[in-house]
Design a protein around this motif. Structure first.
Motif, PDB file in Angstrom:
ATOM      1  N   ASP A 131       0.818  -1.211   0.000  1.00 22.29           N
ATOM      2  CA  ASP A 131       0.000   0.000   0.000  1.00 22.29           C
ATOM      3  C   ASP A 131       0.853   1.264   0.000  1.00 22.29           C
ATOM      4  O   ASP A 131       0.338   2.368  -0.042  1.00 22.29           O
ATOM      5  CB  ASP A 131      -0.960   0.001   1.188  1.00 22.29           C
ATOM      6  CG  ASP A 131      -0.249   0.005   2.528  1.00 22.29           C
ATOM      7  OD1 ASP A 131       0.972  -0.256   2.567  1.00 22.29           O
ATOM      8  OD2 ASP A 131      -0.916   0.253   3.549  1.00 22.29           O
ATOM      9  N   SER A 133       2.877   1.932  -2.486  1.00 20.31           N
ATOM     10  CA  SER A 133       3.176   2.111  -3.917  1.00 20.31           C
ATOM     11  C   SER A 133       4.522   1.539  -4.337  1.00 20.31           C
ATOM     12  O   SER A 133       5.264   2.152  -5.090  1.00 20.31           O
ATOM     13  CB  SER A 133       3.095   3.593  -4.305  1.00 20.31           C
ATOM     14  OG  SER A 133       1.796   4.060  -4.120  1.00 20.31           O
ATOM     15  N   LEU A 163       6.074   1.567  -7.765  1.00 23.82           N
ATOM     16  CA  LEU A 163       4.987   1.487  -8.733  1.00 23.82           C
ATOM     17  C   LEU A 163       4.754   2.870  -9.336  1.00 23.82           C
ATOM     18  O   LEU A 163       4.716   3.863  -8.613  1.00 23.82           O
ATOM     19  CB  LEU A 163       3.702   0.981  -8.075  1.00 23.82           C
ATOM     20  CG  LEU A 163       3.714  -0.466  -7.622  1.00 23.82           C
ATOM     21  CD1 LEU A 163       2.507  -0.767  -6.747  1.00 23.82           C
ATOM     22  CD2 LEU A 163       3.738  -1.394  -8.814  1.00 23.82           C
ATOM     23  N   LYS A 165       2.127   3.280 -11.671  1.00 28.23           N
ATOM     24  CA  LYS A 165       0.701   3.321 -12.016  1.00 28.23           C
ATOM     25  C   LYS A 165      -0.071   2.498 -11.006  1.00 28.23           C
ATOM     26  O   LYS A 165       0.505   1.683 -10.275  1.00 28.23           O
ATOM     27  CB  LYS A 165       0.458   2.691 -13.399  1.00 28.23           C
ATOM     28  CG  LYS A 165       1.198   3.294 -14.544  1.00 28.23           C
ATOM     29  CD  LYS A 165       0.835   2.518 -15.801  1.00 28.23           C
ATOM     30  CE  LYS A 165       1.909   2.603 -16.848  1.00 28.23           C
ATOM     31  NZ  LYS A 165       1.664   1.737 -17.984  1.00 28.23           N
ATOM     32  N   ASP A 166      -1.379   2.652 -11.019  1.00 27.95           N
ATOM     33  CA  ASP A 166      -2.249   1.824 -10.195  1.00 27.95           C
ATOM     34  C   ASP A 166      -2.569   0.535 -10.928  1.00 27.95           C
ATOM     35  O   ASP A 166      -2.441   0.450 -12.151  1.00 27.95           O
ATOM     36  CB  ASP A 166      -3.563   2.566  -9.889  1.00 27.95           C
ATOM     37  CG  ASP A 166      -3.355   3.756  -8.966  1.00 27.95           C
ATOM     38  OD1 ASP A 166      -2.371   3.750  -8.213  1.00 27.95           O
ATOM     39  OD2 ASP A 166      -4.191   4.680  -9.004  1.00 27.95           O
ATOM     40  N   GLY A 167      -2.997  -0.447 -10.192  1.00 28.76           N
ATOM     41  CA  GLY A 167      -3.498  -1.667 -10.793  1.00 28.76           C
ATOM     42  C   GLY A 167      -2.571  -2.857 -10.651  1.00 28.76           C
ATOM     43  O   GLY A 167      -1.352  -2.722 -10.574  1.00 28.76           O
ATOM     44  N   TYR A 168      -3.201  -4.024 -10.615  1.00 33.09           N
ATOM     45  CA  TYR A 168      -2.447  -5.264 -10.460  1.00 33.09           C
ATOM     46  C   TYR A 168      -1.614  -5.590 -11.698  1.00 33.09           C
ATOM     47  O   TYR A 168      -0.549  -6.187 -11.580  1.00 33.09           O
ATOM     48  CB  TYR A 168      -3.391  -6.426 -10.137  1.00 33.09           C
ATOM     49  CG  TYR A 168      -3.800  -6.454  -8.683  1.00 33.09           C
ATOM     50  CD1 TYR A 168      -2.985  -7.050  -7.732  1.00 33.09           C
ATOM     51  CD2 TYR A 168      -4.994  -5.881  -8.260  1.00 33.09           C
ATOM     52  CE1 TYR A 168      -3.344  -7.086  -6.398  1.00 33.09           C
ATOM     53  CE2 TYR A 168      -5.368  -5.914  -6.931  1.00 33.09           C
ATOM     54  CZ  TYR A 168      -4.540  -6.516  -5.997  1.00 33.09           C
ATOM     55  OH  TYR A 168      -4.897  -6.540  -4.675  1.00 33.09           O
ATOM     56  N   HIS A 170       0.103  -3.617 -13.606  1.00 32.12           N
ATOM     57  CA  HIS A 170       1.380  -2.908 -13.469  1.00 32.12           C
ATOM     58  C   HIS A 170       2.223  -3.523 -12.347  1.00 32.12           C
ATOM     59  O   HIS A 170       3.448  -3.661 -12.479  1.00 32.12           O
ATOM     60  CB  HIS A 170       1.124  -1.423 -13.205  1.00 32.12           C
ATOM     61  CG  HIS A 170       2.374  -0.621 -13.068  1.00 32.12           C
ATOM     62  ND1 HIS A 170       3.280  -0.466 -14.092  1.00 32.12           N
ATOM     63  CD2 HIS A 170       2.893   0.049 -12.006  1.00 32.12           C
ATOM     64  CE1 HIS A 170       4.294   0.284 -13.679  1.00 32.12           C
ATOM     65  NE2 HIS A 170       4.083   0.607 -12.417  1.00 32.12           N
TER      66      HIS A 170
END
Length: 195
Positions: A131, A133, A163, A165-168, A170
Motif C-alpha cells: 500500500d 506504492s 509502482l 501506475k495503479d493496478g495489479y 502494473h
C-alpha cells in the motif's frame, strides 16, 4: 391473491440471483523476459540445476496478495495467478538466467543424477505489492558447488521497485522486473563463487 404473492416472491428471488458477476483477471509471471537478447557463448556451458523454489506459506495460493501494512495481507478476489507462483518464478528465472554466456540453468524435471551439477535453491519470503506504492521481493538463495561439495554459498536478497501506475497488471510487470534483478544477482554471485 396467492398468484400475486407467488409472482412477487419469484421476482424478489430473481432479483437476488442476478447480482453482477465480477470477472477474474489471471496473470502469468513467466511471460517474455525483460531482456530479449540471447548471447551465445563459445564452448560448453557450466550446468546449474534450479533444485527448488520455496515460497512463504502466505504466497502458496492463487490470489494475488497485497501487503497493507507491516503485518496485514489482503488477497484480491478478482486477480489471480494463472499458474502456481513457484512455477511462474522458476520459469522467469530460467528465462533470465539462461541468457548467460557461461552457465546453463535447468530444472530436474526428468530426475537425472545431479552429482556433477551446481545447484540453486531459492526461498521467497515476500513477493507482493504494498500500500506504499512499491513491490517487494525478499528472501534467500543457496548455491552449492558441483560433486559432493557440502559448502553452500548463502545470500539474502531484498529488492524493491516503485509502482508508477495503479493496478495489479502494473504490479505484476514490476514483480517480473524484480525476478530479473534477482537473476542478475544470482548470476553475479555464481560467477564470483566460481572464480
Amino acid at each position: 391473491m396467492n398468484k400475486y404473492i407467488i409472482v412477487i416472491i419469484t421476482l424478489l428471488l430473481g432479483a437476488c440471483s442476478t447480482s453482477p458477476v465480477q470477472q477474474v483477471n489471471y496473470f502469468v509471471l513467466s511471460g517474455a523476459s525483460i531482456s530479449e537478447s540471447h548471447p551465445m557463448g563459445a564452448g560448453v556451458k557450466i550446468p546449474v540445476l534450479i533444485e527448488d523454489i520455496r515460497l512463504a506459506e502466505y504466497l502458496n495460493q492463487s490470489n494475488l496478495a497485497m501487503q497493507l501494512n507491516s503485518n496485514q495481507i489482503y488477497y484480491s478476489r478478482q486477480h489471480a495467478w494463472a499458474e502456481r507462483l513457484e512455477v511462474g518464478i522458476e520459469k522467469a528465472l530460467l528465462a533470465d538466467l539462461n541468457q548467460s554466456s557461461e552457465f546453463h540453468y535447468s530444472t530436474n524435471a526428468l530426475g537425472l543424477a545431479t552429482d556433477n551439477l551446481h545447484r540453486l535453491i531459492v526461498q521467497i519470503d515476500h513477493f507482493v505489492a504494498t500500500d506504499k506504492s512499491n513491490v517487494i521481493a525478499s528472501g534467500s538463495y543457496w548455491i552449492a558447488g558441483a560433486k559432493d561439495e557440502i559448502s553452500y554459498n548463502h545470500k539474502n536478497f531484498n529488492l524493491t521497485v516503485e509502482l508508477e501506475k495503479d493496478g495489479y497488471a502494473h504490479a505484476v510487470e514490476k514483480m517480473r522486473f524484480l525476478v530479473s534483478e534477482l537473476s542478475a544477482q544470482i548470476e553475479q554471485d555464481l560467477r564470483a563463487s566460481k572464480a
